[in-house]
Design an enzyme around this catalytic site. Structure first.
Site, PDB file in Angstrom:
ATOM      1  N   THR A  39      35.391  29.100 -19.042  1.00 21.13           N
ATOM      2  CA  THR A  39      35.512  29.006 -17.673  1.00 21.13           C
ATOM      3  C   THR A  39      35.802  30.253 -16.888  1.00 21.13           C
ATOM      4  O   THR A  39      36.113  31.292 -17.445  1.00 21.13           O
ATOM      5  CB  THR A  39      36.574  27.806 -17.140  1.00 21.13           C
ATOM      6  OG1 THR A  39      37.688  28.484 -17.529  1.00 21.13           O
ATOM      7  CG2 THR A  39      36.111  26.685 -17.694  1.00 21.13           C
ATOM      8  N   SER A  54      29.707  23.881 -21.312  1.00 27.91           N
ATOM      9  CA  SER A  54      30.413  22.823 -20.284  1.00 27.91           C
ATOM     10  C   SER A  54      31.877  23.297 -20.447  1.00 27.91           C
ATOM     11  O   SER A  54      32.595  23.903 -20.696  1.00 27.91           O
ATOM     12  CB  SER A  54      30.588  21.457 -21.101  1.00 27.91           C
ATOM     13  OG  SER A  54      31.206  20.264 -20.392  1.00 27.91           O
ATOM     14  N   GLY A 108      37.344  24.336 -14.354  1.00 22.60           N
ATOM     15  CA  GLY A 108      36.123  24.359 -14.273  1.00 22.60           C
ATOM     16  C   GLY A 108      35.747  22.851 -14.320  1.00 22.60           C
ATOM     17  O   GLY A 108      34.480  22.630 -13.806  1.00 22.60           O
ATOM     18  N   THR A 109      36.586  22.017 -14.658  1.00 19.62           N
ATOM     19  CA  THR A 109      36.166  20.500 -14.836  1.00 19.62           C
ATOM     20  C   THR A 109      36.052  20.074 -13.404  1.00 19.62           C
ATOM     21  O   THR A 109      35.310  18.929 -13.151  1.00 19.62           O
ATOM     22  CB  THR A 109      37.147  19.547 -15.609  1.00 19.62           C
ATOM     23  OG1 THR A 109      37.128  20.140 -17.058  1.00 19.62           O
ATOM     24  CG2 THR A 109      36.807  18.288 -15.687  1.00 19.62           C
ATOM     25  N   HIS A 134      47.115  20.632 -13.938  1.00 18.45           N
ATOM     26  CA  HIS A 134      47.088  21.385 -15.503  1.00 18.45           C
ATOM     27  C   HIS A 134      48.455  22.031 -15.763  1.00 18.45           C
ATOM     28  O   HIS A 134      49.358  22.081 -15.008  1.00 18.45           O
ATOM     29  CB  HIS A 134      46.178  22.443 -15.478  1.00 18.45           C
ATOM     30  CG  HIS A 134      44.654  21.941 -15.808  1.00 18.45           C
ATOM     31  ND1 HIS A 134      43.948  21.446 -14.979  1.00 18.45           N
ATOM     32  CD2 HIS A 134      43.906  21.653 -17.193  1.00 18.45           C
ATOM     33  CE1 HIS A 134      42.727  21.030 -15.590  1.00 18.45           C
ATOM     34  NE2 HIS A 134      42.921  20.859 -16.726  1.00 18.45           N
ATOM     35  N   HIS A 135      48.529  22.565 -16.844  1.00 14.20           N
ATOM     36  CA  HIS A 135      50.007  23.254 -17.246  1.00 14.20           C
ATOM     37  C   HIS A 135      50.155  24.558 -16.768  1.00 14.20           C
ATOM     38  O   HIS A 135      49.182  25.133 -15.934  1.00 14.20           O
ATOM     39  CB  HIS A 135      49.932  23.526 -18.795  1.00 14.20           C
ATOM     40  CG  HIS A 135      48.306  24.362 -19.147  1.00 14.20           C
ATOM     41  ND1 HIS A 135      48.511  25.575 -19.283  1.00 14.20           N
ATOM     42  CD2 HIS A 135      47.243  23.700 -19.517  1.00 14.20           C
ATOM     43  CE1 HIS A 135      47.193  25.875 -19.767  1.00 14.20           C
ATOM     44  NE2 HIS A 135      46.451  24.732 -19.723  1.00 14.20           N
ATOM     45  N   LYS A 193      47.796  27.828 -17.140  1.00 16.63           N
ATOM     46  CA  LYS A 193      46.311  27.912 -16.759  1.00 16.63           C
ATOM     47  C   LYS A 193      46.049  28.918 -15.608  1.00 16.63           C
ATOM     48  O   LYS A 193      46.925  28.869 -14.643  1.00 16.63           O
ATOM     49  CB  LYS A 193      45.767  26.465 -16.160  1.00 16.63           C
ATOM     50  CG  LYS A 193      44.203  26.589 -15.964  1.00 16.63           C
ATOM     51  CD  LYS A 193      43.899  24.982 -16.033  1.00 16.63           C
ATOM     52  CE  LYS A 193      42.316  24.990 -15.567  1.00 16.63           C
ATOM     53  NZ  LYS A 193      41.527  25.708 -16.815  1.00 16.63           N
ATOM     54  N   ASN A 243      34.246  21.180 -19.822  1.00 17.71           N
ATOM     55  CA  ASN A 243      35.109  20.284 -20.572  1.00 17.71           C
ATOM     56  C   ASN A 243      34.252  19.592 -21.611  1.00 17.71           C
ATOM     57  O   ASN A 243      33.160  18.921 -21.317  1.00 17.71           O
ATOM     58  CB  ASN A 243      35.845  19.311 -19.430  1.00 17.71           C
ATOM     59  CG  ASN A 243      36.745  18.429 -19.984  1.00 17.71           C
ATOM     60  OD1 ASN A 243      36.574  17.932 -21.044  1.00 17.71           O
ATOM     61  ND2 ASN A 243      37.878  18.322 -19.461  1.00 17.71           N
TER      62      ASN A 243
END
Length: 237
Positions: free
Chosen positions: A75, A97, A140-141, A130-131, A134, A99
């Site tokens: 990403t 992708s 990106g998702t 997210h954690h 990141k 994800n």
């Protein structure tokens, strides 16, 4: 199947574990410390890439030299990076992708089926969690889900609100990011209507689902004709 891994952090290690469990061989592991190894690395059936945009030039040269299929999960690419990535489809089968979760693929497919005329009746907001390790935001998702909702990029994307920012307008989509703890990934799309709210949520309990999805994509992609593939094309059709 012979695999080269580019990006050998936590995700790379997990992909190798899943690949070995499925009976495949990892013949090369590359990260920022040994990226030059790609110049002489033998041809693999597929490269699985969860690395960094800075590694793309070396990765591209490897794909051009060997014709190895490319499963890209990196990403943070900008438009120029994506042009380079898409150009590799002249040399090999390529899928990209943000994800590789089967659930997220289904999530995106559902959003793509929603009639745009119906969506005009709702205020749309995307929230991702997210954690705390990141580095990019929005994820990106989240951007992928946004593209499914607004394929023509007609909406104004709002990534934060503060102070007297004015009333929400119909031409905007909010995309908000939360970071903390060890959250593997959670994405929710909210549709706020008059006196009703619809929300769709996907929660990842472990990064292993992304590793397993990437390996499944590699199995499906290896041996295909040169070209640019969508994840849905190789997993669901």
């Amino acid at each position: 199947m012979k695999i080269v891994l580019t990006g050998y952090g936590r995700m790379g290690h997990m992909i190798e574990e899943v690949a070995r469990e499925k009976g495949h061989e990892v013949i090369g592991r590359v990260d920022v410390t040994n990226v030059s190894d790609l110049k002489t690395m033998p041809a693999a059936d597929v490269v699985i890439d969860f690395s960094h945009p800075a590694m793309l030039p070396a990765l591209a040269e490897y794909v051009k030299r060997t014709g190895a299929a490319l499963v890209s999960g990196t990403t943070g690419y900008d438009e120029k990076h994506m042009e380079v990535l898409q150009g590799l489809c002249e040399y090999a089968p390529v899928v990209h992708s943000a994800n590789y979760s089967m659930g997220i693929a289904l999530f995106r497919h559902i959003l793509e089926q929603l009639p745009q005329a119906l969506l005009e009746n709702f205020d749309i907001e995307i929230l991702e969690k997210h954690h705390n390790k990141k580095v990019d935001a929005p994820s990106g998702t989240a951007k992928m889900l946004l593209a499914a909702l607004d394929p023509e990029h007609e909406k104004r994307v709002v990534t934060g609100r503060e102070g007297m920012c004015g009333a929400r307008t119909k031409d905007e989509i909010g995309v908000m990011a939360l970071r903390g703890g060890t959250v593997a990934g959670e994405h929710t799309v909210y549709l706020f209507g008059e006196d009703e709210t619809l929300s769709i949520t996907h929660t990842a309990s472990s990064r292993r689902i992304f590793a397993a999805g990437a390996v499944n994509a590699a199995i499906a992609l290896a041996g295909r004709d040169k070209g640019w593939y969508q994840l849905d094309d190789i997993l669901f059709r």
